[in-house]
Design an enzyme around this catalytic site. Structure first.
Site, short mmCIF file in Angstrom:
data_model
loop_
_atom_site.label_atom_id
_atom_site.label_comp_id
_atom_site.label_asym_id
_atom_site.label_seq_id
_atom_site.Cartn_x
_atom_site.Cartn_y
_atom_site.Cartn_z
N HIS A 135 16.46 -41.96 -9.83
CA HIS A 135 17.74 -41.45 -10.36
C HIS A 135 17.46 -40.26 -11.27
O HIS A 135 16.71 -40.37 -12.24
CB HIS A 135 18.48 -42.56 -11.12
CG HIS A 135 18.96 -43.66 -10.23
ND1 HIS A 135 18.90 -44.98 -10.57
CD2 HIS A 135 19.50 -43.61 -8.98
CE1 HIS A 135 19.40 -45.72 -9.58
NE2 HIS A 135 19.76 -44.91 -8.61
N GLU A 138 17.43 -40.00 -15.35
CA GLU A 138 16.62 -40.95 -16.13
C GLU A 138 15.26 -40.31 -16.44
O GLU A 138 14.22 -40.71 -15.92
CB GLU A 138 16.50 -42.26 -15.35
CG GLU A 138 17.87 -42.88 -15.10
CD GLU A 138 17.90 -44.03 -14.08
OE1 GLU A 138 16.83 -44.48 -13.65
OE2 GLU A 138 19.02 -44.47 -13.72
N ARG A 193 22.82 -38.11 -10.89
CA ARG A 193 22.07 -39.33 -10.57
C ARG A 193 21.48 -39.31 -9.15
O ARG A 193 20.34 -39.73 -8.93
CB ARG A 193 23.02 -40.53 -10.71
CG ARG A 193 22.50 -41.86 -10.17
CD ARG A 193 23.58 -42.92 -10.34
NE ARG A 193 23.35 -44.15 -9.59
CZ ARG A 193 22.83 -45.25 -10.11
NH1 ARG A 193 22.45 -45.29 -11.37
NH2 ARG A 193 22.68 -46.34 -9.35
N HIS A 263 12.93 -46.93 -14.09
CA HIS A 263 14.31 -46.49 -14.29
C HIS A 263 14.63 -46.49 -15.78
O HIS A 263 13.82 -46.91 -16.60
CB HIS A 263 15.27 -47.46 -13.58
CG HIS A 263 15.12 -47.49 -12.09
ND1 HIS A 263 16.01 -46.89 -11.25
CD2 HIS A 263 14.17 -48.05 -11.30
CE1 HIS A 263 15.63 -47.07 -10.00
NE2 HIS A 263 14.51 -47.77 -9.99
N GLU A 337 13.43 -51.12 -16.41
CA GLU A 337 14.50 -50.34 -17.03
C GLU A 337 13.99 -50.04 -18.44
O GLU A 337 13.92 -50.94 -19.27
CB GLU A 337 15.81 -51.14 -17.09
CG GLU A 337 16.44 -51.41 -15.74
CD GLU A 337 17.17 -50.20 -15.16
OE1 GLU A 337 17.34 -49.21 -15.91
OE2 GLU A 337 17.55 -50.24 -13.99
#
Length: 376
Positions: A135, A138, A193, A263, A337
């Protein structure tokens, strides 16, 4: 009101009680806030001037990054050109440990570079795949991929754990998966994104590269509409980036024992499944690897990560790279994440690159060393 959903990634995931992060245009906030008050929805303004925050991060680039590559600064965000120059440089200067190659080309024709890291100690070695930046917005992802390579090269001589990792394994590292999108997030839209493929019927660009894999494709948590952030694409592997990486992983599936994808943001360590609430067959091994990794990460700065199956820990999503890797025989598949939990969101300040990467490094080393031990 048009808002950009930061967390969760799709409106389908918003239930009563869900904490939601949204970006609103300046002129919209005046009408949105009274509406929220009226509806009795509690809210906090996390970033009051987003434009200023963006400019702080990308404004002063031109002079400070143009130093020689030997003085490459790992504590700032780098453009795609800088990252690719850095990869070429390492390929030239560390040929004993680094081999750079391309797995294909992006939609806009950019090469998809991967670094193969490790000692050529024996003909057959197990491998770990690491990708960052599926993405585009990020940015902490690609920063971590670069940090990992730096740490490996700098500590290989002095750290027995790193020496063991590079001797017994190969690492395939893809610092920027979604090269077109990442480039676009530097030049046009900081909060882009998706990929940048064109859609002829709708005047929308891009597909969510983490909903485009051939595993429960375009089921729950993905959208069929080309203008949505979680658009799954016209068919699985429609995006050349996804197709190229899937092809490489399929070809090396016997060798690759772990798939790690980076991510942001949520501070979580996720493992399969994303697309359903069910327990994976090797749950005990994967669960203990996650538990230990999260504890190692927390030991650095006390940052707590939640961990667990993606579907119940984050939300249900289909067509993800992690589920695909697992379904294709890679026993350890994880999605990180990274920081934070919404205070800065996608605009994690450069001062937090070092602590974020330092703690994440501990988790990745932990998972890797777990891999080298037999787990039954």
């Amino acid at each position: 009101l048009q808002v950009d959903l930061w967390q969760p990634s799709s409106p389908f995931h918003i239930m009563e009680g869900t904490v939601t992060d949204v970006r609103v245009p300046q002129n919209t906030s005046r009408s949105l806030l009274p509406y929220l008050q009226q509806a009795n929805i509690q809210y906090t303004i996390l970033i009051s001037d987003l434009q200023k925050a963006v400019e702080n991060q990308t404004g002063l680039r031109s002079y400070r990054n143009r130093r020689s590559l030997s003085g490459y600064n790992y504590e700032v965000y780098h453009s795609l050109e800088e990252i690719q120059d850095w990869m070429h440089h390492l390929n030239r200067t560390h040929s004993d440990l680094v081999h750079m190659f391309s797995v294909g080309k992006s939609y806009e024709g950019r090469p998809l570079y991967v670094l193969k890291l490790g000692k050529r100690s024996r003909p057959y070695k197990k491998a770990v795949w690491i990708d960052c930046g599926i993405h585009a917005r990020e940015w902490i992802g690609p920063a971590f991929c670069q940090w990992f390579v730096k740490e490996a090269l700098q500590t290989y001589q002095i750290d027995p754990a790193m020496r063991k990792m590079l001797t017994q394994l190969y690492f395939y590292i893809m610092p920027v998966f979604n090269v077109d999108g990442y480039h676009f997030s530097w030049t046009n839209d900081r909060f882009w994104r998706k990929t940048r493929s064109k859609n002829t019927r709708f005047h929308c660009h891009g597909v969510d590269a983490n909903r485009n894999w051939k595993v429960k494709w375009c089921d729950e948590g993905a959208s069929f509409h080309p203008c949505d952030d979680t658009y799954c694409g016209p068919f699985p592997e429609s995006e050349p980036e996804v197709k190229a990486v899937a092809h490489f992983l399929r070809k090396h599936r016997k060798q690759i024992k772990a798939y790690l994808s980076f991510h942001a943001y949520a501070q979580m360590l996720l493992y399969p499944y994303s697309y359903k609430y069910a327990t994976i067959p090797n749950f005990n091994c994967v669960e203990s690897a996650a538990y230990n990794a999260v504890n190692a990460l927390q030991s650095a700065y006390g940052i707590r990560y939640r961990y667990g199956p993606a579907s119940s820990t984050l939300y249900v999503s289909s067509g993800s790279s992690m589920d695909w890797a697992y379904k294709n025989g890679i026993p350890y598949a994880f999605a990180f994440e990274l920081r934070d939990t919404g205070h800065f969101g996608f605009l994690l300040p450069e001062t937090l690159i070092k602590p974020t990467c330092t703690e994440t490094m501990l988790a990745v080393k932990n998972i890797t060393l777990h891999l080298l031990k037999k787990c039954h």
